[in-house]
Structures are given as C-alpha cells and as structure tokens.
Motif scaffolding. Structure first.
Motif, PDB file in Angstrom:
ATOM      1  N   ARG A  80      28.999  36.555  48.123  1.00  0.00           N
ATOM      2  CA  ARG A  80      29.213  37.804  48.858  1.00  0.00           C
ATOM      3  C   ARG A  80      28.185  38.869  48.522  1.00  0.00           C
ATOM      4  O   ARG A  80      27.803  39.657  49.386  1.00  0.00           O
ATOM      5  CB  ARG A  80      30.620  38.330  48.547  1.00  0.00           C
ATOM      6  N   HIS A  81      27.722  38.913  47.271  1.00  0.00           N
ATOM      7  CA  HIS A  81      26.953  40.069  46.815  1.00  0.00           C
ATOM      8  C   HIS A  81      25.504  39.785  46.421  1.00  0.00           C
ATOM      9  O   HIS A  81      24.746  40.726  46.208  1.00  0.00           O
ATOM     10  CB  HIS A  81      27.669  40.722  45.626  1.00  0.00           C
ATOM     11  N   ILE A  82      25.101  38.514  46.272  1.00  0.00           N
ATOM     12  CA  ILE A  82      23.747  38.211  45.798  1.00  0.00           C
ATOM     13  C   ILE A  82      23.034  37.304  46.793  1.00  0.00           C
ATOM     14  O   ILE A  82      23.573  36.296  47.235  1.00  0.00           O
ATOM     15  CB  ILE A  82      23.770  37.524  44.417  1.00  0.00           C
ATOM     16  N   GLY A  83      21.797  37.688  47.135  1.00  0.00           N
ATOM     17  CA  GLY A  83      20.901  36.822  47.891  1.00  0.00           C
ATOM     18  C   GLY A  83      19.758  36.400  46.987  1.00  0.00           C
ATOM     19  O   GLY A  83      19.330  37.165  46.120  1.00  0.00           O
ATOM     20  N   MET A  84      19.247  35.177  47.164  1.00  0.00           N
ATOM     21  CA  MET A  84      18.218  34.639  46.268  1.00  0.00           C
ATOM     22  C   MET A  84      17.068  34.055  47.069  1.00  0.00           C
ATOM     23  O   MET A  84      17.284  33.258  47.993  1.00  0.00           O
ATOM     24  CB  MET A  84      18.846  33.554  45.373  1.00  0.00           C
ATOM     25  N   VAL A  85      15.840  34.447  46.696  1.00  0.00           N
ATOM     26  CA  VAL A  85      14.624  33.888  47.294  1.00  0.00           C
ATOM     27  C   VAL A  85      13.862  33.155  46.193  1.00  0.00           C
ATOM     28  O   VAL A  85      13.474  33.758  45.194  1.00  0.00           O
ATOM     29  CB  VAL A  85      13.725  34.984  47.900  1.00  0.00           C
ATOM     30  N   PHE A  86      13.668  31.838  46.378  1.00  0.00           N
ATOM     31  CA  PHE A  86      12.978  31.020  45.383  1.00  0.00           C
ATOM     32  C   PHE A  86      11.484  30.921  45.712  1.00  0.00           C
ATOM     33  O   PHE A  86      11.049  31.202  46.828  1.00  0.00           O
ATOM     34  CB  PHE A  86      13.583  29.614  45.346  1.00  0.00           C
ATOM     35  N   GLN A  87      10.710  30.483  44.715  1.00  0.00           N
ATOM     36  CA  GLN A  87       9.257  30.394  44.880  1.00  0.00           C
ATOM     37  C   GLN A  87       8.861  29.479  46.036  1.00  0.00           C
ATOM     38  O   GLN A  87       7.937  29.780  46.785  1.00  0.00           O
ATOM     39  CB  GLN A  87       8.608  29.895  43.588  1.00  0.00           C
ATOM     40  N   LEU A 159      19.401  41.625  46.034  1.00  0.00           N
ATOM     41  CA  LEU A 159      18.489  40.545  46.421  1.00  0.00           C
ATOM     42  C   LEU A 159      17.599  40.219  45.229  1.00  0.00           C
ATOM     43  O   LEU A 159      16.948  41.099  44.668  1.00  0.00           O
ATOM     44  CB  LEU A 159      17.634  40.975  47.614  1.00  0.00           C
ATOM     45  N   LEU A 160      17.592  38.939  44.828  1.00  0.00           N
ATOM     46  CA  LEU A 160      16.755  38.470  43.731  1.00  0.00           C
ATOM     47  C   LEU A 160      15.633  37.619  44.293  1.00  0.00           C
ATOM     48  O   LEU A 160      15.833  36.855  45.238  1.00  0.00           O
ATOM     49  CB  LEU A 160      17.579  37.632  42.745  1.00  0.00           C
ATOM     50  N   ALA A 161      14.446  37.709  43.692  1.00  0.00           N
ATOM     51  CA  ALA A 161      13.312  36.903  44.138  1.00  0.00           C
ATOM     52  C   ALA A 161      12.540  36.413  42.920  1.00  0.00           C
ATOM     53  O   ALA A 161      12.114  37.208  42.084  1.00  0.00           O
ATOM     54  CB  ALA A 161      12.394  37.715  45.053  1.00  0.00           C
TER      55      ALA A 161
END
Length: 224
Positions: A80-87, A159-161
């Motif tokens: 619900r609260h975190i989006g993740m973008v990987f390399q 948002l984490l990247a």
C-alpha cells in the motif's frame, strides 16, 4: 511523513553496517544516498522494505513502525505504501508494458479495467509505448520508465530506487532521472534514491553519504 528512521542498527557477519542511523524523507522531497560498494546502501533499502529485520531502531513508513509488522500485515503495508524501482527494472519481458505495470494492482484485487486504465495513463505520462509492443522490445530507458510507472501503480507514500540509472547509457540516464525526480512533486510522495552517480544524486533535494554506518551531509563528510 513517508519515512522516519530512528537509531537504526544492522550487523551482518559480525560487521556493523549501520550504527544509530537517522533519516527522514518528507512528503514531496527527494533524498539521494551515496556511498561505496559494501557500505550498506542496499541493506538500508532492504530494511525499509521489511525484507530483513533490524538489530535495533525504528522504521516508520507512513507513520507506522514496520519493524513490528509481520507476515501478511507487513506485505499489505508495503504494497500500500512503498513503491520500488530496481536497477534492472525487474519486468517480465514476455508481457506488454501495460500488463507489467497493471500486475501489482491485479494481484492486490483491483479490477482488470481499472488496473489497465491506470497503467496506460501512467505509461503515457512517462512516454512509454502502450500499444503494439512487448516489454522485451522496449529500449533500456523505456523499460526503466515502465518500472517507475509500475512502482507508482499503488500511489505509494514512499518511492525507493536502487541504482535506477546504473544500467543505462547517458541519454537514457538523463531521461529516467528527469522522470524520477519529478515524481515527488507530482505524486506527493517521498523519494529515496541509492546511487553511485553523483550527477543523478545532485538532482535530489538532499544528498547524504553513508559513512561508517551513519548518514551525513556533504559538510559533515568533508569534516570526517
């Protein structure tokens, strides 16, 4: 506040990677974290995602300490609260971009029409083809922008990247960075980027360096 980390300790194999680490990411703010390989940057992201437990400290995501959540509750809060973008994007090449972006929403129980409509809207806004192409046919930059769209599918607070431009050429890197650092202002989330690229980090509102298990600003790093 999307992210508030307090007194975070983390040790692996007898080596203390993080020691009393403090970090805040506010709504609409972008923060970049830099540091050499092995300094604990990816471990920090894993801790924020709840994939590994901290030895001490509090990890508040959207106001809730995820270190006390377990199993399904943790998975639902993360979804619900975190989006993740990987390399490397981590997209399924045999699916279309729309299918890849819609997939998290479909898994969460969103109706097919609503999920696909939102996926098309996000992809169009990020300049990714939505018709007539499989993900395998996209350029590296297009795939990474599709990964950003997928991370935004659930309207995350944070948002984490992780090295989001590390596998791209210079032109694609600039385009993806443009997209990524627009997100906090446009979507009202916080953005935390881990990167080795100083030019990418410089786009953030704040740049922090992971030094001996703690995050410090540029002036503190120079004095260390």
């Amino acid at each position: 506040m999307p992210l508030h980390v307090q007194g975070l300790d983390y040790e692996v194999g007898g080596r203390k990677l993080l020691v009393g680490l403090e970090l805040m990411v506010r709504t609409g703010e972008s923060v970049a974290v830099m540091g050499p390989s092995g300094s604990g940057k990816s471990s920090l992201l894993s801790l924020i995602l709840g994939l590994v437990p901290a030895d001490a400290g509090n990890l508040l995501v959207a106001g809730t300490d995820i270190s006390v959540l377990k199993g399904g509750k943790l998975a639902r809060w993360r979804q619900r609260h975190i989006g993740m973008v990987f390399q490397f994007g981590e997209l399924l090449p045999e699916l279309t971009p729309v299918e890849n972006v819609a997939l998290p929403a479909l898994i969460a129980g969103t109706g097919r029409v609503a999920a696909f409509d939102r996926a098309r809207s996000l992809l169009s806004g990020l300049g990714v083809p939505v018709d007539g192409a499989f993900t395998a046919d996209l350029s590296g930059g297009e795939r990474q922008r599709a990964a950003v769209a997928r991370a935004l599918m659930g309207e995350p607070s944070l948002l984490l990247a992780d090295e989001p431009t590390g596998a791209l050429d210079e032109q694609a890197r600039e385009h993806v960075a443009d997209v990524l650092f627009r997100v906090p202002g446009e979507s009202g989330c916080g953005l935390l980027v881990v990167t080795h690229d100083a030019a990418v980090a410089a786009r953030a509102d704040r740049v922090l360096h992971l030094v001996q298990g703690r995050l410090v600003g540029a002036s503190e790093r120079g004095a260390a």
